[in-house]
Design a protein around this motif. Structure first.
Motif, PDB file in Angstrom:
ATOM      1  N   PRO A 115       0.801  -1.241   0.000  1.00 38.34           N
ATOM      2  CA  PRO A 115       0.000   0.000   0.000  1.00 38.34           C
ATOM      3  C   PRO A 115       0.826   1.279   0.000  1.00 38.34           C
ATOM      4  O   PRO A 115       0.369   2.311  -0.480  1.00 38.34           O
ATOM      5  N   ILE A 116       2.051   1.249   0.528  1.00 42.73           N
ATOM      6  CA  ILE A 116       2.850   2.470   0.625  1.00 42.73           C
ATOM      7  C   ILE A 116       3.647   2.731  -0.655  1.00 42.73           C
ATOM      8  O   ILE A 116       3.655   3.838  -1.191  1.00 42.73           O
ATOM      9  N   LEU A 117       4.303   1.683  -1.164  1.00 41.03           N
ATOM     10  CA  LEU A 117       5.184   1.852  -2.313  1.00 41.03           C
ATOM     11  C   LEU A 117       4.456   1.713  -3.646  1.00 41.03           C
ATOM     12  O   LEU A 117       4.874   2.300  -4.649  1.00 41.03           O
ATOM     13  N   GLY A 118       3.409   0.902  -3.689  1.00 42.39           N
ATOM     14  CA  GLY A 118       2.761   0.578  -4.952  1.00 42.39           C
ATOM     15  C   GLY A 118       2.115   1.780  -5.621  1.00 42.39           C
ATOM     16  O   GLY A 118       1.563   2.661  -4.968  1.00 42.39           O
ATOM     17  N   ARG A 119       2.187   1.819  -6.952  1.00 41.69           N
ATOM     18  CA  ARG A 119       1.565   2.869  -7.745  1.00 41.69           C
ATOM     19  C   ARG A 119       0.745   2.239  -8.868  1.00 41.69           C
ATOM     20  O   ARG A 119       1.218   1.333  -9.546  1.00 41.69           O
ATOM     21  N   ASN A 120      -0.479   2.738  -9.046  1.00 32.21           N
ATOM     22  CA  ASN A 120      -1.334   2.289 -10.145  1.00 32.21           C
ATOM     23  C   ASN A 120      -1.257   3.326 -11.255  1.00 32.21           C
ATOM     24  O   ASN A 120      -1.761   4.446 -11.097  1.00 32.21           O
ATOM     25  N   ILE A 121      -0.601   2.964 -12.352  1.00 31.35           N
ATOM     26  CA  ILE A 121      -0.406   3.884 -13.470  1.00 31.35           C
ATOM     27  C   ILE A 121      -1.001   3.267 -14.726  1.00 31.35           C
ATOM     28  O   ILE A 121      -0.658   2.150 -15.107  1.00 31.35           O
ATOM     29  N   ASN A 122      -1.940   3.999 -15.336  1.00 29.08           N
ATOM     30  CA  ASN A 122      -2.584   3.556 -16.583  1.00 29.08           C
ATOM     31  C   ASN A 122      -3.264   2.200 -16.434  1.00 29.08           C
ATOM     32  O   ASN A 122      -3.238   1.375 -17.354  1.00 29.08           O
ATOM     33  N   GLY A 123      -3.841   1.957 -15.267  1.00 26.79           N
ATOM     34  CA  GLY A 123      -4.613   0.737 -15.072  1.00 26.79           C
ATOM     35  C   GLY A 123      -3.821  -0.465 -14.626  1.00 26.79           C
ATOM     36  O   GLY A 123      -4.407  -1.512 -14.354  1.00 26.79           O
ATOM     37  N   SER A 124      -2.480  -0.367 -14.551  1.00 28.53           N
ATOM     38  CA  SER A 124      -1.649  -1.501 -14.136  1.00 28.53           C
ATOM     39  C   SER A 124      -0.892  -1.130 -12.864  1.00 28.53           C
ATOM     40  O   SER A 124      -0.293  -0.048 -12.785  1.00 28.53           O
ATOM     41  N   ARG A 125      -0.922  -2.028 -11.894  1.00 31.33           N
ATOM     42  CA  ARG A 125      -0.211  -1.779 -10.631  1.00 31.33           C
ATOM     43  C   ARG A 125       1.128  -2.501 -10.688  1.00 31.33           C
ATOM     44  O   ARG A 125       1.329  -3.552 -10.065  1.00 31.33           O
ATOM     45  N   ILE A 126       2.059  -1.943 -11.457  1.00 31.28           N
ATOM     46  CA  ILE A 126       3.356  -2.587 -11.650  1.00 31.28           C
ATOM     47  C   ILE A 126       4.503  -1.659 -11.270  1.00 31.28           C
ATOM     48  O   ILE A 126       5.661  -1.950 -11.562  1.00 31.28           O
ATOM     49  N   TRP A 127       4.183  -0.541 -10.615  1.00 31.04           N
ATOM     50  CA  TRP A 127       5.196   0.446 -10.286  1.00 31.04           C
ATOM     51  C   TRP A 127       5.316   0.615  -8.777  1.00 31.04           C
ATOM     52  O   TRP A 127       4.356   0.434  -8.032  1.00 31.04           O
ATOM     53  N   ILE A 128       6.505   1.007  -8.341  1.00 35.23           N
ATOM     54  CA  ILE A 128       6.699   1.480  -6.979  1.00 35.23           C
ATOM     55  C   ILE A 128       7.244   2.895  -7.074  1.00 35.23           C
ATOM     56  O   ILE A 128       7.906   3.260  -8.055  1.00 35.23           O
ATOM     57  N   GLY A 129       6.944   3.707  -6.066  1.00 35.82           N
ATOM     58  CA  GLY A 129       7.375   5.092  -6.123  1.00 35.82           C
ATOM     59  C   GLY A 129       7.790   5.626  -4.774  1.00 35.82           C
ATOM     60  O   GLY A 129       7.231   5.251  -3.741  1.00 35.82           O
ATOM     61  N   LEU A 130       8.782   6.488  -4.800  1.00 37.01           N
ATOM     62  CA  LEU A 130       9.224   7.225  -3.620  1.00 37.01           C
ATOM     63  C   LEU A 130       9.322   8.687  -4.031  1.00 37.01           C
ATOM     64  O   LEU A 130      10.264   9.090  -4.719  1.00 37.01           O
ATOM     65  N   GLY A 131       8.326   9.472  -3.640  1.00 37.85           N
ATOM     66  CA  GLY A 131       8.297  10.865  -4.067  1.00 37.85           C
ATOM     67  C   GLY A 131       8.113  10.955  -5.575  1.00 37.85           C
ATOM     68  O   GLY A 131       7.238  10.308  -6.146  1.00 37.85           O
ATOM     69  N   PRO A 132       8.967  11.744  -6.249  1.00 37.50           N
ATOM     70  CA  PRO A 132       8.838  11.878  -7.707  1.00 37.50           C
ATOM     71  C   PRO A 132       9.431  10.717  -8.496  1.00 37.50           C
ATOM     72  O   PRO A 132       9.244  10.626  -9.703  1.00 37.50           O
ATOM     73  N   LEU A 133      10.151   9.836  -7.815  1.00 31.78           N
ATOM     74  CA  LEU A 133      10.826   8.733  -8.491  1.00 31.78           C
ATOM     75  C   LEU A 133       9.911   7.519  -8.566  1.00 31.78           C
ATOM     76  O   LEU A 133       9.193   7.201  -7.613  1.00 31.78           O
ATOM     77  N   SER A 134       9.919   6.836  -9.695  1.00 35.44           N
ATOM     78  CA  SER A 134       9.148   5.603  -9.859  1.00 35.44           C
ATOM     79  C   SER A 134      10.036   4.554 -10.503  1.00 35.44           C
ATOM     80  O   SER A 134      10.968   4.872 -11.240  1.00 35.44           O
ATOM     81  N   PHE A 135       9.712   3.306 -10.228  1.00 35.49           N
ATOM     82  CA  PHE A 135      10.529   2.194 -10.714  1.00 35.49           C
ATOM     83  C   PHE A 135       9.626   0.994 -10.951  1.00 35.49           C
ATOM     84  O   PHE A 135       8.635   0.799 -10.247  1.00 35.49           O
ATOM     85  N   GLN A 136       9.967   0.206 -11.954  1.00 36.14           N
ATOM     86  CA  GLN A 136       9.189  -0.986 -12.283  1.00 36.14           C
ATOM     87  C   GLN A 136       9.992  -2.219 -11.872  1.00 36.14           C
ATOM     88  O   GLN A 136      10.838  -2.697 -12.617  1.00 36.14           O
ATOM     89  N   PRO A 137       9.743  -2.777 -10.680  1.00 35.66           N
ATOM     90  CA  PRO A 137      10.591  -3.861 -10.168  1.00 35.66           C
ATOM     91  C   PRO A 137      10.465  -5.168 -10.936  1.00 35.66           C
ATOM     92  O   PRO A 137      11.331  -6.028 -10.823  1.00 35.66           O
ATOM     93  N   SER A 138       9.402  -5.330 -11.726  1.00 34.59           N
ATOM     94  CA  SER A 138       9.257  -6.579 -12.474  1.00 34.59           C
ATOM     95  C   SER A 138      10.376  -6.771 -13.486  1.00 34.59           C
ATOM     96  O   SER A 138      10.681  -7.899 -13.882  1.00 34.59           O
ATOM     97  N   GLU A 139      11.023  -5.661 -13.927  1.00 37.58           N
ATOM     98  CA  GLU A 139      12.132  -5.786 -14.873  1.00 37.58           C
ATOM     99  C   GLU A 139      13.306  -6.522 -14.229  1.00 37.58           C
ATOM    100  O   GLU A 139      13.926  -7.400 -14.852  1.00 37.58           O
TER     101      GLU A 139
END
Length: 463
Positions: free
Chosen positions: A160-184
């Motif tokens: 709930p804290i790190l996860g980001r839902n972008i464009n309908g997919s919850r595959i991102w984590i974010g800290l402030g303005p930075l986002s990262f896709q850990p599945s890569e």
């Protein structure tokens, strides 16, 4: 036959490192990137970009630094991988910069400068990994550690804290303005786990149970791994709404399972399970139904017109394209990430798009070649998995934007804007360089003794 005619001598022959070839190809790749960058400047502003020399020196220094590190740490590595990866990365930078100009952003303002920064970080990570991982076989000693790391990275977007839902997919984590896709990065951990696990279990998985209609099937007790992989891929599809990662992970496991066991029944079972899972997801989840409807009816006015714009852009490019900087790829949403392939298709045409796909095919071929040449089972499976991951990802991306399969949201390796994908793909290149170096390196590096223990490094002549 005289005794003298029966004598045989073994002439030691050390294979060439071919680092000079790599340097020459690297210079050629950088020249193509700078030519494309200059072409964009001439098309948009009718003048050469003022930072052409600065960019060329900076990009060349980064590529040369990695080349020198490869020359030092992996002298016998494949000489083709680094130049091709550099060319793909550079062309991606040029297209992202071109799209920035179309949106009124000059160098230093748009996504290109961030991508250039991520390129430097990615090459730095790749260089550190090349120094740290002196022998790829050591990775096989941490099979289940990588499995745990891959699982944690895959589940991070659900927190709930790190996860980001972008464009309908919850595959991102974010800290402030930075986002990262850990599945890569999770993809690489999973490939290492699959390779280590299948090396240990391939004998059991190769056994045949019953035959149905003359088709050999594995024993029921051995179906556990593929069932677990199937359920994991469905979990990604359901909870993260990420069809691309789900297809990639399950496809990787089935492909490596086939390579390890040489049983075609695993492919049939795997495809059947994945199709059944997709059909169930289509019936149960609205977001998956939307993707399928967009695939079937891309020109439906009640749906997103993203795919339609991409298709029309590639259609307007024709065979030879409009020319870099002379089309309108910026009209398509996410033209510098998910739809960067249609952006190239519009301005370079079908010929340019095929050339890009051929570059990816070269990376895949060199990866599979490294797998064939590897002297250990783990290295064979690891190189095959890394090469196949690149092939499958490119197929899914290109297939999605050309309406062969539904859109998945995966990024084009090396070319799409985004740091997580860039770091992961440079790690793949470094691992392939390390495996190919181990495969081509003489078994004994002492002068006059390099012919011992390897048939590939011996030349037998009759006296």
């Amino acid at each position: 036959m005289s005794s003298s005619s029966a004598l045989r001598t073994i002439t030691p022959h050390t294979p060439r490192t071919r680092r000079g070839v790599e340097l020459l190809l690297l210079a050629f790749a950088i020249a193509i990137v700078l030519l494309a960058y200059a072409d964009v400047g001439l098309a948009v502003d009718n003048t050469l970009p003022p930072d052409l020399l600065t960019l060329g020196i900076g990009f060349g220094v980064v590529a040369l630094a990695l080349h020198l590190l490869v020359r030092w740490q992996a002298a016998y590595a494949d000489p083709i991988l680094l130049p091709v990866a550099t060319l793909l990365n550079g062309l991606g930078l040029v297209m992202i910069h071109r799209l920035d100009l179309a949106q009124g952003h000059h160098i230093g303002q748009g996504a290109a400068v961030r991508q250039l920064l991520w390129t430097g970080i990615s090459v730095l990570v790749a260089g550190v990994l090349l120094v740290v991982v002196r022998d790829h076989r050591r990775l096989g000693q941490y099979t289940f550690t990588f499995a745990l790391a891959g699982l944690v990275l895959l589940l991070l977007p659900l927190t709930p804290i790190l996860g980001r839902n972008i464009n309908g997919s919850r595959i991102w984590i974010g800290l402030g303005p930075l986002s990262f896709q850990p599945s890569e990065l999770s993809k690489i951990c999973v490939i290492i786990f699959f390779s280590g696990y299948l090396v240990q279990k391939r004998d059991a998985l190769s056994l045949v149970g019953r035959r149905i209609l003359g088709f050999p099937l594995p024993r029921a007790r051995d179906l556990g791994p593929i069932i677990i992989a199937w359920l994991a891929s469905l979990a990604v599809l359901v909870f993260e709404s990420d069809l691309g990662t789900s297809l990639l992970f399950f496809g990787l496991f089935v492909a490596l399972l086939y390579v390890a066991t040489e049983r075609r029944s695993w492919i049939v079972i795997g495809m059947g399970l994945f199709l059944a899972g997709c059909y169930a997801a289509y019936l149960l989840f609205a977001h998956f139904q939307v993707r399928v409807d967009l695939w079937i009816n891309p020109f439906n006015p009640h749906l997103s017109d993203q795919l339609a714009l991409g298709l029309m852009g590639m259609g307007s490019g024709g065979m030879l394209g409009t020319g870099l900087g002379q089309g309108h790829p910026e009209l398509t949403y996410f033209a510098n990430s998910d739809f960067i392939i249609p952006s190239f298709g519009e301005e370079l045409g079908l010929v340019g798009l095929i050339a890009i796909i051929v570059l990816f095919a070269i990376v895949v071929e060199r990866g599979l070649r490294a797998g064939i040449a590897a002297r250990d089972g783990f290295g064979k499976l690891l190189a095959t998995g890394l090469g196949f991951s690149m092939a499958l990802q490119v197929f899914v991306v290109v297939g999605g934007v050309t309406r062969v399969i539904p859109l998945t949201g995966l990024t084009t390796p090396f070319m799409s804007a985004g740091g997580s994908s860039l770091i992961a793909n440079w790690i793949i290149i470094v691992l392939l360089l390390r495996i190919s170096d181990q495969a081509r390196r003489p078994t004994v590096d002492e002068p006059g003794a390099s012919a011992v223990g390897s048939a590939d490094t011996q030349v037998v002549k009759s006296r």
